[in-house]
Design a protein around this motif. Structure first.
Motif, PDB file in Angstrom:
ATOM      1  N   THR A 181       3.657 -53.395  33.022  1.00  0.00           N
ATOM      2  CA  THR A 181       4.584 -52.832  34.323  1.00  0.00           C
ATOM      3  C   THR A 181       5.898 -53.582  34.254  1.00  0.00           C
ATOM      4  N   ALA A 219       4.569 -44.848  35.730  1.00  0.00           N
ATOM      5  CA  ALA A 219       3.494 -45.333  34.917  1.00  0.00           C
ATOM      6  C   ALA A 219       3.595 -46.848  34.845  1.00  0.00           C
ATOM      7  N   LEU A 220       4.956 -47.273  34.955  1.00  0.00           N
ATOM      8  CA  LEU A 220       5.194 -48.653  34.761  1.00  0.00           C
ATOM      9  C   LEU A 220       5.663 -49.417  35.884  1.00  0.00           C
ATOM     10  N   ASP A 221       5.414 -48.892  36.971  1.00  0.00           N
ATOM     11  CA  ASP A 221       5.851 -49.485  38.476  1.00  0.00           C
ATOM     12  C   ASP A 221       7.231 -49.890  38.308  1.00  0.00           C
TER      13      ASP A 221
ATOM     14  N   ARG B  87      -0.538 -48.152  45.303  1.00  0.00           N
ATOM     15  CA  ARG B  87      -0.234 -48.036  43.667  1.00  0.00           C
ATOM     16  C   ARG B  87      -1.591 -48.265  43.025  1.00  0.00           C
ATOM     17  N   SER B 106      -4.470 -43.484  37.450  1.00  0.00           N
ATOM     18  CA  SER B 106      -3.120 -42.720  36.911  1.00  0.00           C
ATOM     19  C   SER B 106      -3.652 -42.399  35.260  1.00  0.00           C
TER      20      SER B 106
END
Lengths: 424, 256
Positions: A181, A219-221, B87, B106
């Motif tokens: 991330t 997905a990778l913040d 998150r 996720s």
């Protein structure tokens, strides 16, 4: 006199055929090699621009230093505002935020355990909300799509076909990305394969994953962040001068000690691109120069042979009162006519072949299998306006130069010697 | 055997070996050998089972983030689940012996963490998965040399240099630690690679007493290979000798 010279050329094939063939072949090769070099280099530059460098690229200063490591912890922030300001300042350009990521592609078996893994190199591109001239066009995705369709829903991905083959998956299957991330944490995210692509670049297709930018951000913040923003002139033609000036202005405005402040770099200033562009231009000059020298040498030799054969003719013409200079000039005129004719023939044939190579290309995929260059497996020529006259330079100049060198011998001889040689 | 006893890992769930967990130890350790000091340090980790809520405050280059997790530890098994922020919520990790699995909503996959992934940062903090995995017992893994005695924050400390014993596989070949003379908490540590390079350091900023044991309330860990300002490990809640259902330490629990 002109009629006399023309008849001589037509009737005495040895004076015209060989030089004509040599000139035509030289012009032909010059045109083909120039067009191939132009096409090959142009293709590499174009591919590099589209898939990698853009015409300009904005990254953080620190990201630019370590770009090879794909350090998304050094990515740009506040990308929405940055893109808006770039668009306002450069309305003639397209600005596209991208996320690049490395990682592992993991495929689960029926038991949920890892069945296959492979290294992946990914791009997060604006796909679902692409505007005209956007990423699908920049990447020419319609052309490279080999199977399936572009990502239309959330968490869909395109895979390089060789990568999909290696992992044993296809359209509709799922791939879990393991990456990092923005904060350096491990990220895992599962995508469904919507399509397979073949860019023709072996090193890329073996690892390529393309996802929508928003999915990559999730997905990778990387909310409102991007690894880079690439800018393209709308014509898609790279022009260093104005882009370099734009980059200088941008960098002057954002200069500072903050390693996360943005900086703009032109295509030519990225990696070895400037050297590659210079190499391309140098290669063209070398081709022309080499053929000029080689053809001049051949035509010089042919001129000398002709000179010997034409001792009698020259002697008679001198006996009839024609000056040495006059004879010399007429020979140069003959050479110029032959040069133009040969160049026209060679250029016409060269343009035809080059155009064929532009359309069909040369498949070098076997040679590119282990290549690490961003080169397509099919190299194509590019017929440019220069291709139409590049063959004339060696064609006409070599012909005249060769004759000029051979004709010097005539100027050195005296009239008495000519008379004696011709037994007049 | 200390190996077979469940050790307390609160910070330990994130950094066993880095976390220094307390033991109600009020005696003055006059005349202790280095090995005995290490045994007293090890004793701080021992318990049957525990459940804890930990807050990680990660001071990264791009700002500060917080992650809250619950963890359960028993013997060489550990299970943790992130409960905040949104998150990260639902991310779970399971450690069984020397194996580690992670589940993220996720990804909707259970991924085995192994090889080079173990050296990756956990949740972007200064703690690696390798730290999380490591079950180091100082007295068994390291040879200790007493370098001296001194003071830290007005309290007496032993200064020890630990070098890994031959054949023992540990993440950090050498450690320099300062052990509080009263609590036997390793209040400061510097962790080195085999080549002598400083990799990480930690210090205990605040301690508290629970169930007769001394524990660090707040621990700052710094990864010197990163540019951030370190990660605070804050123990919000901890219970010892709790009953943990066997199903907690199963891979099925990761997807629940």
């Amino acid at each position: 006199m002109i009629k006399f010279l023309a008849k001589g050329l037509v009737r005495d094939r040895s004076r015209s055929t060989l030089p004509l063939i040599v000139i035509a072949i030289g012009a032909l090769l010059t045109v083909i090699l120039y067009s191939l070099a132009k096409g090959g280099i142009g293709q590499m530059v174009d591919t590099t621009a589209r898939l990698d460098a853009g015409h300009v690229k904005v990254t953080t200063q620190e990201y630019a230093r370590y770009a090879g490591l794909l350090p998304n912890d050094l990515a740009l922030g506040n990308v929405k505002d940055l893109v808006a300001s770039l668009e306002a300042e450069h309305p003639d350009m397209i600005w596209l935020p991208r996320i690049r990521f490395g990682g592992i592609g993991d495929v689960a078996g029926e038991d949920g355990e890892t069945a296959a893994q492979a290294a992946v190199y990914g791009y997060g591109l604006v796909l679902r909300e692409a505007e005209p001239g956007g990423e699908p066009e920049v990447w020419r995705l319609d052309g490279i799509l080999a199977q399936g369709g572009l990502p239309a829903g959330d968490n869909e991905a395109l895979l390089g076909r060789p990568l999909a083959d290696a992992l044993g998956i296809s359209v509709g299957d799922r791939l879990t990305l393991i990456s990092s991330t923005l904060h350096g944490a491990m990220a895992t995210h599962t995508f469904t394969i919507s399509g397979l692509v073949e860019t023709g670049i072996a090193m890329l297709d073996d690892v390529l994953v393309i996802v929508d930018l928003e999915d990559a951000r999730f997905a990778l913040d990387m909310e409102d962040a991007a690894s880079e923003i690439v800018g393209f002139r709308r014509s898609m033609r790279y022009r260093h001068g104005p882009l370099d000036a734009a980059a200088e202005r941008f960098n002057a405005r954002h200069a500072g000690d903050d390693p996360l402040s943005p900086q703009m770099t032109t295509l030519a200033d990225q990696g070895q691109m400037a050297a590659t562009l210079a190499l391309g231009n140098a290669l063209s000059a070398v081709f022309v120069g080499l053929f000029l020298v080689a053809m001049s040498a051949v035509l010089w030799n042919a001129g000398l042979m002709n000179g010997v054969r034409r001792y009698g003719e020259v002697g008679v013409r001198m006996a009839l009162g024609e000056t040495k200079g006059g004879i010399y000039r007429s020979m140069l005129a003959e050479a110029a006519v032959l040069g133009v004719l040969g160049s026209v023939l060679g250029t016409a044939a060269g343009l035809g072949i080059s155009y064929w190579l532009q359309v069909h290309g040369i498949d070098i995929s076997d040679a590119m299998q282990d290549s690490e260059l961003m080169l397509s497996a099919v190299v194509r020529a590019e017929v440019t306006p220069v291709s139409f006259y590049i063959g004339f330079l060696p064609g006409v100049f070599a012909s005249v130069l060769g004759t000029a060198c051979a004709g010097i011998g005539i100027l050195r001889r005296n009239t008495a010697q000519l008379f004696r040689e011709n037994e007049l | 055997m200390l190996w077979r006893m469940t050790r307390i890992k609160m910070a330990v769930l994130f950094c066993a070996g880095l976390g220094a967990l307390g033991f109600a130890n009020t005696g003055w350790a006059e005349g202790l050998t280095p090995a005995q000091i290490l045994e007293r340090v090890d004793a701080n980790y021992v318990t049957d089972a525990r459940e804890a809520t930990i807050r990680l405050v990660i001071h990264g280059r791009r700002g500060t983030r917080e992650i809250v997790s619950r963890s359960w530890v028993e013997d060489d098994k550990a299970f943790s689940e992130y409960i905040a922020p949104a998150r990260e919520r639902g991310t779970k990790m399971l450690k069984l012996g020397d194996r580690l699995w992670m589940y993220t909503p996720s990804g909707d996959r259970v991924i085995a963490i192994s090889g080079h992934l173990l050296r990756r940062s956990m949740a972007g903090s200064d703690i690696s998965y390798e730290d999380f995995m490591e079950d180091v017992v100082f007295s068994e893994a390291y040879d200790a040399v007493l370098e001296g005695e001194g003071e830290r924050d007005g309290r007496g400390v032993y200064v020890l240099r630990l070098v890994a014993k031959d054949g023992v596989d540990v993440a950090y070949h050498m450690r320099r630690i300062q052990v509080d003379k009263e609590t036997f908490l390793p209040v400061a540590q510097r962790l080195y690679a085999r080549g002598g390079r400083l990799l990480k350091s930690s210090h205990i900023a605040e301690t508290f007493q629970v169930d007769g044991r001394w524990y660090p309330r707040r621990l700052r860990i710094q990864d010197h290979m990163q540019d951030g300002e370190g990660t605070d490990v804050i123990v919000e809640k901890i219970e010892f000798d709790v009953e943990i259902p066997r199903s907690r330490f199963s891979r099925a629990a990761l997807r629940r």
